[in-house]
Write an enzyme that holds these catalytic residues in place. Structure first.
Site, mmCIF file in Angstrom:
data_model
loop_
_atom_site.group_PDB
_atom_site.id
_atom_site.type_symbol
_atom_site.label_atom_id
_atom_site.label_comp_id
_atom_site.label_asym_id
_atom_site.label_seq_id
_atom_site.Cartn_x
_atom_site.Cartn_y
_atom_site.Cartn_z
ATOM 1 N N SER A 197 0.813 -0.808 0.225
ATOM 2 C CA SER A 197 0.104 -0.384 0.843
ATOM 3 C C SER A 197 0.953 1.696 0.398
ATOM 4 O O SER A 197 1.948 1.708 0.960
ATOM 5 C CB SER A 197 -1.192 -0.207 1.103
ATOM 6 O OG SER A 197 -1.866 1.404 1.520
ATOM 7 N N LYS A 249 -4.608 -6.495 3.832
ATOM 8 C CA LYS A 249 -4.379 -5.510 2.262
ATOM 9 C C LYS A 249 -5.877 -5.168 1.693
ATOM 10 O O LYS A 249 -6.295 -4.505 1.761
ATOM 11 C CB LYS A 249 -3.944 -5.586 0.995
ATOM 12 C CG LYS A 249 -3.455 -4.538 0.269
ATOM 13 C CD LYS A 249 -2.983 -3.754 0.806
ATOM 14 C CE LYS A 249 -2.809 -2.341 -0.573
ATOM 15 N NZ LYS A 249 -3.464 -1.903 -1.929
ATOM 16 N N HIS A 260 -7.355 -3.429 4.222
ATOM 17 C CA HIS A 260 -6.785 -1.663 4.372
ATOM 18 C C HIS A 260 -7.626 -1.112 2.936
ATOM 19 O O HIS A 260 -7.934 -0.230 3.551
ATOM 20 C CB HIS A 260 -5.719 -1.558 4.212
ATOM 21 C CG HIS A 260 -5.225 -0.372 3.659
ATOM 22 N ND1 HIS A 260 -5.181 0.081 1.818
ATOM 23 C CD2 HIS A 260 -4.071 0.473 4.250
ATOM 24 C CE1 HIS A 260 -4.475 1.019 2.417
ATOM 25 N NE2 HIS A 260 -3.789 1.258 2.901
ATOM 26 N N ASN A 261 -8.150 -1.505 2.355
ATOM 27 C CA ASN A 261 -8.748 -0.906 0.733
ATOM 28 C C ASN A 261 -10.028 -0.482 1.228
ATOM 29 O O ASN A 261 -10.694 0.046 1.199
ATOM 30 C CB ASN A 261 -8.941 -1.986 -0.416
ATOM 31 C CG ASN A 261 -7.037 -1.300 -0.933
ATOM 32 O OD1 ASN A 261 -6.544 -0.895 -0.246
ATOM 33 N ND2 ASN A 261 -6.765 -1.984 -2.202
ATOM 34 N N GLU A 297 -10.043 2.264 3.487
ATOM 35 C CA GLU A 297 -9.827 3.029 2.848
ATOM 36 C C GLU A 297 -11.386 3.693 1.799
ATOM 37 O O GLU A 297 -11.797 5.032 2.080
ATOM 38 C CB GLU A 297 -9.109 2.850 1.998
ATOM 39 C CG GLU A 297 -8.090 4.089 0.768
ATOM 40 C CD GLU A 297 -7.240 3.436 -0.066
ATOM 41 O OE1 GLU A 297 -7.811 3.432 -1.110
ATOM 42 O OE2 GLU A 297 -6.237 2.680 0.412
#
Length: 497
Positions: free
Chosen positions: A132, A203, A206-207, A210
């Site tokens: 990232s 990940k 995480h996105n 986001e």
């Protein structure tokens, strides 16, 4: 001449990561990086454009294998899907047992797990690394989430750790360590988060967070503009002020920059000439789908994904249908400072709840797939390099350090206090937006999620009764254990199943 690591794919992300690796390897050991691209001319172009990297350019997968010292390490920086499968197949043909293939792309974690099983048959290690930070992070230091075996991590750690972003502990005691201004107690934003697909799973979350964070910020902007009539430049100053406090983050910082930007061609605020149709690359949707599969409610993330879809639903938005909002005209003055403070608190409260959802999903995924994922470590490696980097993450790390067995961030005193302090502002903001017809799906879902958690008696009891009536799906009782069914079409007596 051999190289210590190879990078396959020389697009922006791949070339920047290769340059990062080359710079750090040269500084530490004088080792080199080999690069390969199916478009060999593009790889040669990257090498020519960056002579300081001293790349070895391979002409084929076999040539790349010959140029790598053993055990070989190759990092794939290609598009997820068929391109990744093709690159893996090419390497399996020329690599040997003990070599390592790293997928650094945005692959779906279940694909990573399947690929790992297939590659393992050849004795080659397969590692999925969530990276990232975008193209700047790839060059200057990304946040990296590593999924794979302990043996693969041991081999990769000295290669990847030096190129990761570094976060400074929020203790005010960091001292310069060398002439480059680096800090002695900075921590590399990289961690081994579990086996097989764990890196890409983390990940993905995480996105997903986001998506929620960006949507919440966008809704705050919409509220300030609609309710107060502030210009984008004025709202930029509000965001800069917020960025000096508990909302300090990369996304708040760049939001102010975007809002302050003027379009050169028209002289209009940049945000006003950008089409209001947001794209997506899939990871947000994956987060929501996986949450549903795991039985984890990620309502705020889901609404953020849906908001992007709605923004792009041209058939709906240009259908010519007139849908009016009831008139709310009033002569009552609007308290500018109060609205700004309410929106700030609502944004922070919504942000907390989005992270609660994301970390709940990480914990559920780790349990489902048997990954030893330390949640506090995840928050720590997101502290720098990645898109959602923020001061707020230190609080999450502290919560899990204080209680590694923490069932949820909602059980931590800081987050409980923060939610209790901010809930009224969130309620007032959502109510005000509803009255004036301002769409704020993420903030509204965050409030509904909060109330769904805190309520002592959910409406799901009625849903269970409905399900049992039409489908004999059974239900539980509050007064005794067991599974029950009412004979709705008969004498309505209850039977135990």
């Amino acid at each position: 001449m051999t190289a210590e690591v190879g990078v396959i794919g020389t697009g922006v992300m791949g070339s920047n990561l290769a340059r990062n690796l080359a710079r750090n390897l040269a500084d530490r050991s004088g080792a080199r990086v080999a690069i390969y691209d199916r478009d060999v001319d593009r790889a040669h172009g990257v090498a020519a454009e960056h002579p300081e990297a001293d790349f070895l350019v391979a002409s084929s997968p076999a040539d790349l294998a010959d140029r790598l010292s053993g055990p070989r390490v190759a990092i794939l920086m290609v598009n997820a899907g068929k391109a990744t499968d093709s690159a893996i197949n090419d390497l399996v043909q020329v690599f040997e047992p003990g070599d390592i293939i790293v997928d650094g792309g945005n692959s779906l974690f279940t694909d990573t797990m399947t690929r790992g099983e297939i590659v393992a048959e050849s004795g080659i290690e397969f590692v999925g690394v969530g990276i990232s930070g975008g193209e700047v992070g790839a060059l200057e230091g990304p946040s990296m989430m590593v999924g794979g075996t302990e043996s693969a991590w041991s081999r990769l750690r000295p290669i990847l750790e030096p190129i990761a972003a570094r976060a400074e502990p929020d203790d005010g005691n960091a001292e310069p360590a060398d002439g480059r201004g680096e800090r002695a107690n900075q921590l590399e934003c990289i961690a081994h988060v579990g086996a097989d697909g764990a890196g890409h799973f983390v990940k993905m979350i995480h996105n997903g967070i986001e998506y929620a964070d960006m949507q919440l910020i966008a809704e705050a902007f919409a509220l300030l503009r609609t309710r107060l009539g502030l210009t984008p430049c004025q709202i930029a100053e509000v965001f800069r002020e917020w960025n000096r406090g508990e909302l300090e983050s990369y996304l708040i910082e760049i939001t102010a920059e975007v809002l302050d930007h003027t379009d050169e061609a028209t002289g209009q605020p940049f945000v006003d000439i950008v089409a209001d149709s947001a794209g997506a690359k899939g990871t947000g949707g994956w987060t929501v789908k996986t949450g549903l599969d795991l039985g984890v409610p990620v309502a705020t993330i889901a609404e953020a994904v849906a908001a992007r879809s709605l923004s792009s639903a041209s058939v709906l938005r240009s259908s010519g249908t007139t849908l009016d909002c009831p008139s709310t005209a009033t002569s009552a003055p609007v308290d500018r400072d109060k609205v700004i403070e309410n929106v700030r608190q609502a944004l922070f409260t919504g942000k907390i709840l989005a992270y609660v959802q994301g970390f709940h999903e990480i914990a559920a995924g780790a349990q489902e797939y048997g990954w030893d994922t330390e949640l506090g470590e995840v928050a720590r490696i997101w502290r720098a390099g990645c898109i959602i980097r923020a001061r707020f993450l230190d609080r999450i790390t502290e919560a899990y350090e204080a209680d590694p067995a923490l069932s949820s961030l909602l059980a931590d005193p800081y987050f409980q206090d923060s939610l209790n302090a901010g809930q009224q502002a969130l309620r007032d903001t959502v109510a005000d937006a509803a009255v004036h017809g301002v769409p704020i799906p993420a903030l509204a879902s965050a409030l509904a999620y909060f109330d769904g958690i805190r309520t002592s008696r959910a409406s799901a009891a009625l849903v269970q009764g409905q399900r049992d009536f039409f489908g004999s799906h059974t239900y539980g009782r509050t007064d005794r254990d067991g599974s029950f069914h009412t004979l709705w079409s008969g004498d309505r007596s209850e039977v135990t199943l």
